[in-house]
Design a protein around this motif. Structure first.
Motif, PDB file in Angstrom:
ATOM      1  N   LEU A 293      10.051   0.507   3.006  1.00 42.30           N
ATOM      2  CA  LEU A 293      10.806   1.380   3.904  1.00 42.30           C
ATOM      3  C   LEU A 293      11.658   0.563   4.874  1.00 42.30           C
ATOM      4  CD1 LEU A 293       8.222   4.199   4.647  1.00 42.30           C
ATOM      5  CD2 LEU A 293      10.302   4.351   3.264  1.00 42.30           C
TER       6      LEU A 293
ATOM      7  N   PHE B 112       8.280  -4.150  -5.704  1.00 42.63           N
ATOM      8  CA  PHE B 112       7.905  -2.775  -5.372  1.00 42.63           C
ATOM      9  C   PHE B 112       7.833  -1.832  -6.569  1.00 42.63           C
ATOM     10  CE2 PHE B 112      10.310  -4.431  -1.668  1.00 42.63           C
ATOM     11  CZ  PHE B 112       9.250  -4.493  -0.782  1.00 42.63           C
TER      12      PHE B 112
ATOM     13  N   ASP C 246       2.797  -2.552   1.470  1.00 41.01           N
ATOM     14  CA  ASP C 246       3.941  -2.575   0.555  1.00 41.01           C
ATOM     15  C   ASP C 246       4.913  -1.442   0.849  1.00 41.01           C
ATOM     16  OD1 ASP C 246       3.185  -4.830  -0.770  1.00 41.01           O
ATOM     17  OD2 ASP C 246       2.199  -3.756  -2.425  1.00 41.01           O
ATOM     18  N   ARG C 247       4.371  -0.280   1.128  1.00 42.38           N
ATOM     19  CA  ARG C 247       5.226   0.872   1.422  1.00 42.38           C
ATOM     20  C   ARG C 247       6.001   0.658   2.723  1.00 42.38           C
ATOM     21  NH1 ARG C 247       4.257   7.093   0.363  1.00 42.38           N
ATOM     22  NH2 ARG C 247       5.753   7.902   1.849  1.00 42.38           N
ATOM     23  N   LYS C 248       5.344   0.100   3.726  1.00 40.57           N
ATOM     24  CA  LYS C 248       6.022  -0.198   4.997  1.00 40.57           C
ATOM     25  C   LYS C 248       7.153  -1.206   4.786  1.00 40.57           C
ATOM     26  CE  LYS C 248       2.584   0.400   8.622  1.00 40.57           C
ATOM     27  NZ  LYS C 248       1.730  -0.321   9.568  1.00 40.57           N
TER      28      LYS C 248
ATOM     29  N   LEU D 167       5.297   1.175  -6.697  1.00 40.79           N
ATOM     30  CA  LEU D 167       5.317   2.254  -5.695  1.00 40.79           C
ATOM     31  C   LEU D 167       6.014   3.497  -6.248  1.00 40.79           C
ATOM     32  CD1 LEU D 167       6.348   0.367  -2.433  1.00 40.79           C
ATOM     33  CD2 LEU D 167       4.093   1.203  -3.050  1.00 40.79           C
TER      34      LEU D 167
ATOM     35  N   LEU E   5       7.458   5.705  -4.384  1.00 36.71           N
ATOM     36  CA  LEU E   5       8.688   5.844  -3.601  1.00 36.71           C
ATOM     37  C   LEU E   5       9.815   5.009  -4.212  1.00 36.71           C
ATOM     38  CD1 LEU E   5       9.987   7.022  -1.066  1.00 36.71           C
ATOM     39  CD2 LEU E   5       9.166   5.031   0.183  1.00 36.71           C
ATOM     40  N   TYR E   6       9.482   3.848  -4.734  1.00 33.64           N
ATOM     41  CA  TYR E   6      10.483   3.010  -5.390  1.00 33.64           C
ATOM     42  C   TYR E   6      11.027   3.708  -6.637  1.00 33.64           C
ATOM     43  CZ  TYR E   6      12.588  -0.584  -8.232  1.00 33.64           C
ATOM     44  OH  TYR E   6      13.458  -1.284  -9.026  1.00 33.64           O
TER      45      TYR E   6
ATOM     46  N   MET F 288      -0.670   4.191   5.806  1.00 32.80           N
ATOM     47  CA  MET F 288       0.399   3.716   4.952  1.00 32.80           C
ATOM     48  C   MET F 288       0.115   2.243   4.622  1.00 32.80           C
ATOM     49  SD  MET F 288       4.523   3.597   5.654  1.00 32.80           S
ATOM     50  CE  MET F 288       4.535   5.184   6.383  1.00 32.80           C
TER      51      MET F 288
END
Length: 94
Positions: free
Chosen positions: A9, A63, A4-6, A66, A68-69, A1
């Protein structure tokens, strides 16, 4: 991971619970006041969606690349639209 993703989250883990508790408290107060359930759900969904959308827009600069964003942003917008729809149905069909 990746980092940025960490960070994203962690950002969500520390912000979303506060918004959830506040929106849930408003919903509970509306139910205790005897407001029609469909109207209370519409207010809850709209308030929750707007607050999640505000959190998403604050983090946009960092973000926005991403996936996820983007999913989080789409869910927030969907929640706002659902809240508006529920409010419309509760107020027009009452």
């Amino acid at each position: 991971m990746d980092d940025d993703r960490k960070v994203f989250l962690n950002y969500l883990a520390f912000t979303v619970p506060h918004v959830t508790v506040f929106a849930g408290a408003v919903f509970g107060i509306l139910v205790l006041l005897g407001i029609k359930t469909s109207l209370a759900l519409g207010i809850f969904a709209l308030l929750y969606g707007v607050m999640l959308l505000a959190i998403a827009l604050v983090a946009r600069e960092h973000f926005s690349d991403l996936g996820l964003y983007r999913l989080y942003l789409a869910f927030s917008a969907f929640l706002v639209a659902t809240g508006l729809f529920l409010l419309y149905r509760a107020l027009v069909h009452s």
